[in-house]
Design an enzyme around this catalytic site. Structure first.
Site, PDB file in Angstrom:
ATOM      1  N   GLU A 169      64.074 -15.868  57.955  1.00 58.75           N
ATOM      2  CA  GLU A 169      63.227 -15.702  57.718  1.00 58.75           C
ATOM      3  C   GLU A 169      62.884 -17.024  57.301  1.00 58.75           C
ATOM      4  O   GLU A 169      63.440 -18.170  56.983  1.00 58.75           O
ATOM      5  CB  GLU A 169      62.968 -15.624  56.170  1.00 58.75           C
ATOM      6  N   ASP A 198      70.143 -26.556  43.819  1.00 58.15           N
ATOM      7  CA  ASP A 198      69.398 -26.855  43.210  1.00 58.15           C
ATOM      8  C   ASP A 198      69.554 -28.100  41.827  1.00 58.15           C
ATOM      9  O   ASP A 198      69.688 -27.323  41.061  1.00 58.15           O
ATOM     10  CB  ASP A 198      67.562 -26.392  43.282  1.00 58.15           C
ATOM     11  N   ASP A 204      67.864 -30.728  39.136  1.00 57.62           N
ATOM     12  CA  ASP A 204      67.132 -30.959  39.352  1.00 57.62           C
ATOM     13  C   ASP A 204      66.790 -32.378  38.380  1.00 57.62           C
ATOM     14  O   ASP A 204      67.197 -31.564  37.246  1.00 57.62           O
ATOM     15  CB  ASP A 204      65.406 -30.226  39.081  1.00 57.62           C
TER      16      ASP A 204
END
Ligand SMILES: [Zn+2]
Lengths: 480, 421
Positions: free
Chosen positions: B32, B97, B99
């Protein structure tokens, strides 16, 4: 008022089913590698499945109620003793083979019923794996060892050198330094990895002996997941046996409703219950479905067909004799002429008491039947309020019915959350706990021993029992 | 942006990294892609047969960014025509991830969306710890670290076994790696000592790497315990008796440096005797208190949700961050300390470099292999090697090296299969 078609007991069609042979069960624990292949009658097929379903449904409701594994163990042991006893080999019981055969058959029938959607598969795997865990923990030690040796779990016992390298540098857990570690791919024990209960090196998990069972549980789960998917793919072929379809459909519906009921056939109500005691009984002891029917009957002086059916049989099991029942309904339909009542209703009431027609002893409807059969229409009052009422109506109805018994609007978010999750019986059980808190019922206790509500008569009986106990205790205090 | 996609974006490199071999497989064709267009239009379930198709579509949409999702059981663009049951995520890189904004309680140089070389050291420490843990403990070898273009870093793990992880296994792995837990209302965010007094071996290893970071970064560079709010937070992590004593001392001497305050903590905690029958005394040893504080201030802070589900979408490497204009470039974990987010090329800078450079060399020679889809004549492939003439070059080469490792792995696996037949 009761048509024969509605109440006919499940027909015991004893024609042999499709499934056939095999019969050695050396162990109490079973990974269910092979389906039963001997001849099984439809009746055996259905009984084995229904009894197993009762146990699984109770496991689900334990999860819905956030029970700990220990609490769940206590609740479930009581239920499987009743429906699905499974003794260890040391017990030398004659029925050992029979018990294990039933366990085997029940598991495979339910696989057929629950492989059809991803949601059902997921729930079935969770409940079955939990059942396996409970059995594993209660298994005789020697027998369990033999069972473990009978399969290849593909684990390697780590060498002392490996362990020393991994464990000693930090003296992580001195107690475990000397013990055995099993080495498996970490992906096979995600639960232990998540809780940091293993040592990881190069993708291998070193599982301390104390956590060995986790490898077994994970293996059981993985195995079952795989098999269920395969069954789902193969199922269209089985669908050709039309006798099985309705049974399988009912089973999966039953699981969704959360069944388990022994109340269906019971008729042991209170002695000397009379028609004029019903109002008080309804106020004090009824679950919401029956309270709603009673209120509708008083308001409209009438109930429609399925309402009379649901309420009438409940009253019978509650202990209302046939004469009192006739008196109760006659008075209740106060706007009706004697003529009409005698012609249209008297026969049906006597019929439901087994005094007319084929004289069957009709059972009161269980929660499952109420939830699943005869979706109520707009003018109907039958059904389960938790399921069939809109959220607004349910909240105000519950507060009307039970605020005298301690239910407040603060309790609503919790109840409505359960309803939203479609755990109707759990919501009803929680209401029972709240409204009986003044009699010492605690959260999680349910209708006794942690059981959930599965039958309106069970609800009412427990409520009356608590009242009796309270009055009994009261007397003692007075004397003392 | 269009010029960036047409002339600079390394579609071919992206393709080989996702596909693990030259000929397109399901790893690419069933993958995708999601596009975010101008005006926050979000288009999901795109899929492409070849990198050329991907490039054409990107150039047609000119998205502000695009994201990469899982490999599904059917082609995502056919989602509407296949049964729901036949459309489920099958494979997906294990992604992380980190941050910088999660570090706000422990940094002083910047806040929120800002980042500088100094607070990048928190990210650098996180990269070192995670990189080591994933290689040593989980045995993964194909790790690609990518600067997110603003204030964080992504990790993509492409080992075959990582691609195959179920959501349950991903959740477990994240649980194993997660140490900092609990929101604003939770003072002590490190609770890892269930069952034993000492740290589990994996965290003892992390502690060894992080202790120097605590000294250099927290105490010296960031001087975290300078402000009263921050040293009060620190005192929530020590026993009550120690807290009272130090609170009085520090209030009288507010300018005491962080390093001195830490020395006070060490001295007081060492002298502290846990009360007998203290409920927490099993885990509240002086050593444990110190280690937990060091971990709380330096251990990697993961955005756990990103890693737990196969169908989570993550921004593709080499996209441009819309706020900063910086390109999301791969980063070498071995030189992570020296990486300066402020010197990452921006899209404008790259296009200027391209204009300034000499016109492309005549076709042929070593560049042919780099052409998108191997076909130099297509419009999509026309500017294939333009990145070589900009400062994007070392970053694309980093991705290519990484992809070659994956291709080598695939080749070996196929060879093994051939032999076993
Ligand atoms: Zn900064």
């Amino acid at each position: 008022m009761i048509s024969r078609r509605e109440l006919q007991a499940t027909s015991k069609d004893a024609k042999p089913g499709v499934v056939q042979t095999h019969s050695k069960y050396p162990f109490r624990l079973n990974f269910y590698d092979r389906p039963p292949v001997e001849e099984i009658t439809i009746e055996q097929f259905e009984t084995a499945a229904l009894d197993r379903l009762r146990v699984l449904a109770e496991i689900e409701s334990c999860f819905a109620r956030n029970r700990t594994f220990e609490e769940m163990g206590k609740v479930i042991v009581g239920i499987w003793d009743k429906y699905l006893p499974l003794h260890s080999s040391t017990a030398h019981l004659e029925r050992l083979e029979e018990e294990r055969r039933k366990d085997h058959i029940g598991h495979f029938v339910l696989r057929l019923a629950f492989c059809r959607s991803e949601d059902l598969r997921r729930r079935f795997v969770k409940a079955e794996t939990t059942l396996f865990k409970l059995r594993y923990q209660s298994d005789d030690h020697n027998e369990r060892e033999k069972f473990l040796k009978s399969r290849d779990f593909d684990w390697v016992v780590a060498s002392p050198e490996e362990i020393q390298d991994l464990i000693t540098p930090t003296s992580y857990d001195p107690a475990s330094k000397s013990s055995t570690y099993y080495k498996v791919k970490w992906t096979r024990v995600p639960d232990l990895v998540e809780k940091r209960k293993v040592v990881l090196k190069g993708g291998m998990a070193y599982v301390p002996a104390a956590e060995q069972a986790s490898i077994v549980y994970q293996e059981f789960q993985r195995h079952l997941e795989k098999d269920l998917e395969a069954t789902a793919k193969a199922l269209p072929r089985l669908d050709e046996d039309t006798r099985l379809i309705p049974i399988l459909d009912n089973l999966s519906k039953g699981f969704q409703a959360g069944i388990s009921s022994e109340w269906a056939g019971k008729t042991e109500g209170q002695e000397g219950l009379t028609a004029d005691m019903i109002d008080e009984m309804a106020y004090k002891h009824y679950p919401a479905c029956m309270r709603n029917l009673h209120m509708a009957l008083r308001r409209d002086k009438h109930l429609k067909h399925f309402g009379r059916l649901q309420y009438g049989l409940f009253l019978k099991v509650l202990g209302l004799s046939i004469d009192e029942a006739l008196a109760f309904w006659r008075k209740a339909f106060s706007t009706m002429q004697d003529d009409k009542f005698n012609k249209e209703y008297r026969y049906n009431i006597r019929h439901s008491y087994g005094l007319e027609g084929k004289r069957a002893n009709y059972a009161a409807m269980s929660c499952q039947q109420i939830l699943m059969s005869h979706e109520p229409g707009s003018g109907d009052s039958h059904g389960c309020p938790y399921r069939h009422f809109s959220a607004d109506n349910l909240q105000s109805a519950l507060l009307t019915m039970y605020s005298d018994h301690g239910l407040t609007s603060q309790d609503m978010p919790e109840i409505m959350h359960m309803v939203k999750q479609k755990h109707y019986h759990v919501a009803c059980t929680r209401v029972f706990e709240i409204t009986h808190a003044h009699q010492g019922v605690k959260k999680g206790e349910g209708v006794g021993g942690g059981e959930s509500v599965t039958h309106p008569n069970q609800y009412a009986a427990r409520s009356r029992e608590l009242e009796k106990k309270e009055n009994g205790d009261g007397d003692v205090v007075m004397q003392g | 942006m269009l010029a960036f996609y047409r002339r600079l974006y390394p579609f071919k490199s992206l393709f080989t990294w996702l596909n693990h071999e030259h000929a397109p497989t399901k790893l690419f064709t069933h993958r995708e892609f999601a596009f975010t267009l101008q005006g926050d239009v979000y288009l999901r379930y795109n899929s492409f047969a070849t990198p050329d198709d991907l490039k054409k579509q990107v150039c047609a949409y000119n998205p502000t960014r695009f994201e990469i999702g899982p490999v599904y059981s059917a082609r995502p663009r056919d989602k509407k025509t296949v049964r729901d049951a036949a459309f489920s995520p099958q494979l997906r890189e294990l992604v992380f991830d980190i941050d910088m904004s999660d570090y706000d309680p422990v940094r002083t140089c910047c806040a929120a969306a800002d980042i500088c070389r100094r607070c990048w050291q928190f990210i650098a420490a996180a990269v070192r710890v995670l990189d080591r843990a994933l290689r040593d403990q989980f045995g993964y070898t194909h790790l690609l670290w990518v600067y997110s273009g603003r204030r964080g870093i992504h990790l993509w793990v492409s080992d075959r076994e990582a691609l195959e992880l179920t959501d349950e296994q991903r959740r477990a792995l994240v649980g194993w790696l997660t140490v900092i837990q609990g929101g604003k209302e939770m003072h002590k965010k490190v609770n890892v000592r269930v069952g034993g007094k000492s740290l589990p071996p994996s965290l003892a290893q992390a502690y060894k790497m992080l202790e120097p970071v605590f000294h250099e970064l927290i105490l010296e560079d960031q001087d975290v315990f300078a402000s009263e709010e921050r040293w009060q937070a620190l005192l929530h992590l020590v026993p009550d008796a120690v807290r009272e004593k130090l609170k009085n001392a520090w209030e009288r001497d507010p300018h005491r440096a962080s390093a001195d305050k830490w020395q006070n903590v060490l001295d007081e905690v060492d002298a502290w005797k846990p009360p007998a029958r203290h409920a927490a005394s099993q885990t509240q040893t002086p050593a444990a208190i110190k280690e937990d504080i060091v971990l709380q201030y330096t251990y990697p802070r993961l955005d756990a949700e990103v890693s737990k589900h196969r169908n989570h979408l993550l921004k593709a490497p080499f996209c441009v961050h819309p706020k900063t204009g910086r390109v999301c470039v791969p980063v070498d974990p071995r030189t992570i300390d020296r990486f300066d987010p402020g010197r990452v090329p921006t899209v404008h800078q790259l296009l200027r470099e391209l204009d300034a450079a000499a016109p492309p060399a005549p076709s042929g020679g070593g560049e042919t292999g780099e052409g998108v889809g191997g076909d130099k004549v297509t419009a999509a492939g026309e500017h294939h090697a333009d990145w070589e003439r900009t400062s994007l070059k070392p970053y694309v080469e980093l991705l290519d090296r990484h992809a070659r490792g994956l291709m080598e792995e695939t080749r070996r696996a196929k060879q093994k299969m051939d032999l076993s037949w």
